[in-house]
Design an enzyme around this catalytic site. Sequence first.
Site: not given
Ligand code: GLC
Length: 747
Positions: A280
């Site tokens: 993430d």
């Molecule tokens: C964010 C979220 C995730 C998302 C990623 C890209 O922090 O936790 O769900 O897809 O970053 O934006």
Amino acid sequence: MKRVRVFSACLLALSLAACSSGTNRKDAIETKVEALLEQMTLQEKIGQMNQVNPNGNLEEMIAIVKEGKVGSFLNVIDADVVNKVQKAAVKESRLGIPVLMSRDVIHGYKTIFPIPLGQAATFNPQMVEDGARVAAIEASADGIRWTFAPMIDVSRDARWGRMAESCGEDPYLNAVMGVAMVKGFQGDSLNDPTSLAACAKHFVGYGASEAGKDYNSTFIPERQLRNVYLPPFEAVARAGCATFMTSFNDNDGVPSTGNRFILKDVLRHEWGYDGMVVTDWASASEMVPHGFCADRKEAAEKAVNAGVDMEMVSATFIENLEALVKEGKVSETAIDEAVRNILRLKFRLGLFDNPYIQTDASVKYAPKHLAKAQEAAEQSVILLKNHQDILPLTDKIRTIAVVGPMANAPHDQLGTWCFDGEKAHTQTPLKALREQYGDKVRILYEPGVAYSRDKRTDGIARAVTAARNADVVIAFVGEEAILSGEAHSLADLNLKGAQPELLSALAATGRPLVTVFMAGRPLTIARQVEESDAVLYAFHPGTMGGPALANILFGKVVPCGKTPVTFPRMTGQCPIYYAHHHTGRAPSGKETLIDEIELEAGQSSLGCSSYYLDAGFGPLFPFGYGLSYTTFAYDDLKLSATELNPNEKLTASVKLTNTGKRAGTEVVQLYVRDKVGSVTRPVKELKGFQRITLQPGETQTVTFELPIRDLAFWNIDMKKVVEPGDFTLWIGTNSDEGLSTDFKVKK
Ligand code: GLC
């Protein structure tokens, strides 16, 4: 550049050989992956493991692409930029590996569908699949080929803002809806230029963030992980979900991004998954503040050795992996495995054959897309109360007072995780009511409160005046979009601002009051339900929420949504969910509530059972709950057998009758309880549901096929088995009501 020509010729020969020998496409891709991997330097391999969120500087993007330092970009949605970057990758980098463009396309790209929690309320997987397909067609037109959805975190605490992005509290519902989204995003084949690689997130257990506080730790034992939080992810892995994303939370002290048990033992070895795993946002580097890694270098080491393939934006891989390999802390074999997963995905997507896109603006907000979004919104709305059948509104209504901060909130109606949908396209309830019914009824509009957090009460008097001049009041209240979603937990789920005062003032007028909620989660609305004659819950219904609600209010559409999460009476009940364990002290129903306790009550444990003095035991509305403009009767529950062995299939059926005056759709639900196990088991678990549409007076036999194998769970020995014993089965209209009977499973 000579080596590139040699490589291309080899690749062509190998591909022809593979195809000519008739091996399937999968083998042909493996051959290409191996041939390409053999050509790559360690630096180029590490470059593929690096995902960058560019700052918009095209020259910088092209420079790192040419040097082979990036495998994927986030948030590049300009088709012209996409093609320029791909040209640099394919024509000017040493091996010509295309870049994977990604974006959070969570519940629509331009045409915005209801938030996933609202889509779950449809209990209609085909509808959810269609919505994801629309999103893929629109997003891929701008060069996006990877979305970070479905989010299938089982979510049981409404304080957690990200419940909005989930498919609710139930593992089975999350699994069914997650598979539907994967099918919709990925289409019939990943190499279709309109397909998006789906991403199962957040792996795993993020929805159990302690106290509903986002990014907080979780403490989920392995058995609960396997029985509750992992099943939706296993379902989408087996359905071909192309990628997985690791979650922010540390579970039992181990951040998911460094957790080899889930990333290797479960995902790869138990499930045989061959997709790609991405972290993430900066979750690799965040293992340092977690206190799991001493520094960024150790974060890169632990993430790759745990089984992560690509790092989202925190750049610890590109900074440290070459040194880690030289120091023997990360093997090049591990690097090769990660890069295989990345290259395999790019070949599956057809990026090597078709790296460029011809954008097609006509697909964005296409009429058929808007129509599908409206249908999804209509099916996502839940009728929670309809006192004396005040709804649907009849032609006796001559004047309507439309009030509340969500009546004309084109931005907030779209909900959280809406990057690309534009509010100018939003059809709000006020707009729809004026356009569709403005010639039939007089519409008085007074927001009363300007936005959901607005504490000012000076507008309430005007709303009350409008109410007094109307035959019915329709109040649109709830949450602005920003109050749910990532990093937006709430410690108090009551309506914000002066909304409670607005609704009480409207109720005090004595005019019939219909309250419509738009929110990213169940709010604690007991007082407002009491004050209203009818209540509709629309979550955040997306671009076409207005026409959808107008059709429901006037009866063109009969509501059929069901709660995908339990609605608490009070915030303090969270987490609250239907599939709880029985405990040794379940309430008897005769509990003493706080106002019933006598003064100077002697020291006693009162009911000696598991409940709250000030909130009782039960929720405001149970999971699976939703009314209709008609009524349904369940009769004649039958089982094909009352004793079965584990490899048999149980057939259960009921007679469902539409006993009302309107056609309607009922979500018939099947629950089972394993009454005694080697470990305690939930009091009920959803095992099936069917949407049945009946004309007035019509009866249909609704039949469920339940393989006894589906009753397997991870038991005291941490084995997934069906344990013999007594079971109860329900078929009914929600998790709290239904016809029930017992059956046995034999050894
Ligand atoms: C964010 C979220 C995730 C998302 C990623 C890209 O922090 O936790 O769900 O897809 O970053 O934006």
